[in-house]
Design an enzyme around this catalytic site. Structure first.
Site, PDB file in Angstrom:
ATOM      1  N   GLU A  21     -26.804 -33.206 -32.628  1.00  0.00           N
ATOM      2  CA  GLU A  21     -26.612 -31.828 -33.097  1.00  0.00           C
ATOM      3  C   GLU A  21     -25.476 -31.153 -32.329  1.00  0.00           C
ATOM      4  O   GLU A  21     -24.689 -30.398 -32.905  1.00  0.00           O
ATOM      5  CB  GLU A  21     -27.888 -31.013 -32.904  1.00  0.00           C
ATOM      6  CG  GLU A  21     -29.052 -31.471 -33.749  1.00  0.00           C
ATOM      7  CD  GLU A  21     -30.295 -30.665 -33.471  1.00  0.00           C
ATOM      8  OE1 GLU A  21     -30.683 -29.884 -34.352  1.00  0.00           O
ATOM      9  OE2 GLU A  21     -30.875 -30.809 -32.363  1.00  0.00           O
ATOM     10  N   LYS A  98     -32.058 -23.086 -40.475  1.00  0.00           N
ATOM     11  CA  LYS A  98     -31.495 -24.350 -40.018  1.00  0.00           C
ATOM     12  C   LYS A  98     -31.861 -25.414 -41.059  1.00  0.00           C
ATOM     13  O   LYS A  98     -32.774 -26.217 -40.866  1.00  0.00           O
ATOM     14  CB  LYS A  98     -32.047 -24.698 -38.627  1.00  0.00           C
ATOM     15  CG  LYS A  98     -31.370 -25.883 -37.968  1.00  0.00           C
ATOM     16  CD  LYS A  98     -31.881 -26.067 -36.538  1.00  0.00           C
ATOM     17  CE  LYS A  98     -31.217 -27.249 -35.875  1.00  0.00           C
ATOM     18  NZ  LYS A  98     -31.690 -27.453 -34.501  1.00  0.00           N
TER      19      LYS A  98
END
Length: 119
Positions: A21, A98
């Site tokens: 990420e 998200k």
């Protein structure tokens, strides 16, 4: 309190606890509800007496694209703090989406919503 709402602000950020990420990044989507008294702006038809949502949108996307954090809770707080730096904004509701969270089962979205006001 009156409300000014911005929905679907998008920017690429490098937030998350996993190395992937942080390296690859992902798109985060933010919804805002700014709570303020719009009467002074309306009475004088004066942009300087209300929340300039164009500027706030740019500031929020800069926070998303800015310094990485592990948690979307932290990101939401940073966004709330930025919105509250505008004197006319008394309270703010921030939802951080998200949609590409690293979850191993099918899902539509992960969100956190916080509501903050002046202390």
């Amino acid at each position: 309190m009156d409300r000014v709402t911005l929905r679907g602000l998008r920017a690429r950020g490098h937030h998350g606890v996993f190395e992937r990420e942080r390296i690859e990044g992902q798109t985060f989507v933010v919804d805002l509800v700014l709570h303020l008294d719009t009467r002074p702006a309306a009475a004088g038809d004066d942009l300087t007496r209300t929340a300039h949502y164009g500027i706030i949108a740019e500031e929020v996307t800069a926070v998303i694209a800015g310094d990485p954090v592990d948690l979307i809770e932290t990101l939401a707080q940073r966004i709330a703090d930025q919105c509250l730096s505008h004197e006319v904004v008394e309270e703010v509701e921030v939802t951080v989406h998200k949609p590409d969270a690293p979850i191993t089962v099918p899902f539509d979205d992960v969100t956190i919503t916080i509501h903050r006001g002046r202390a």
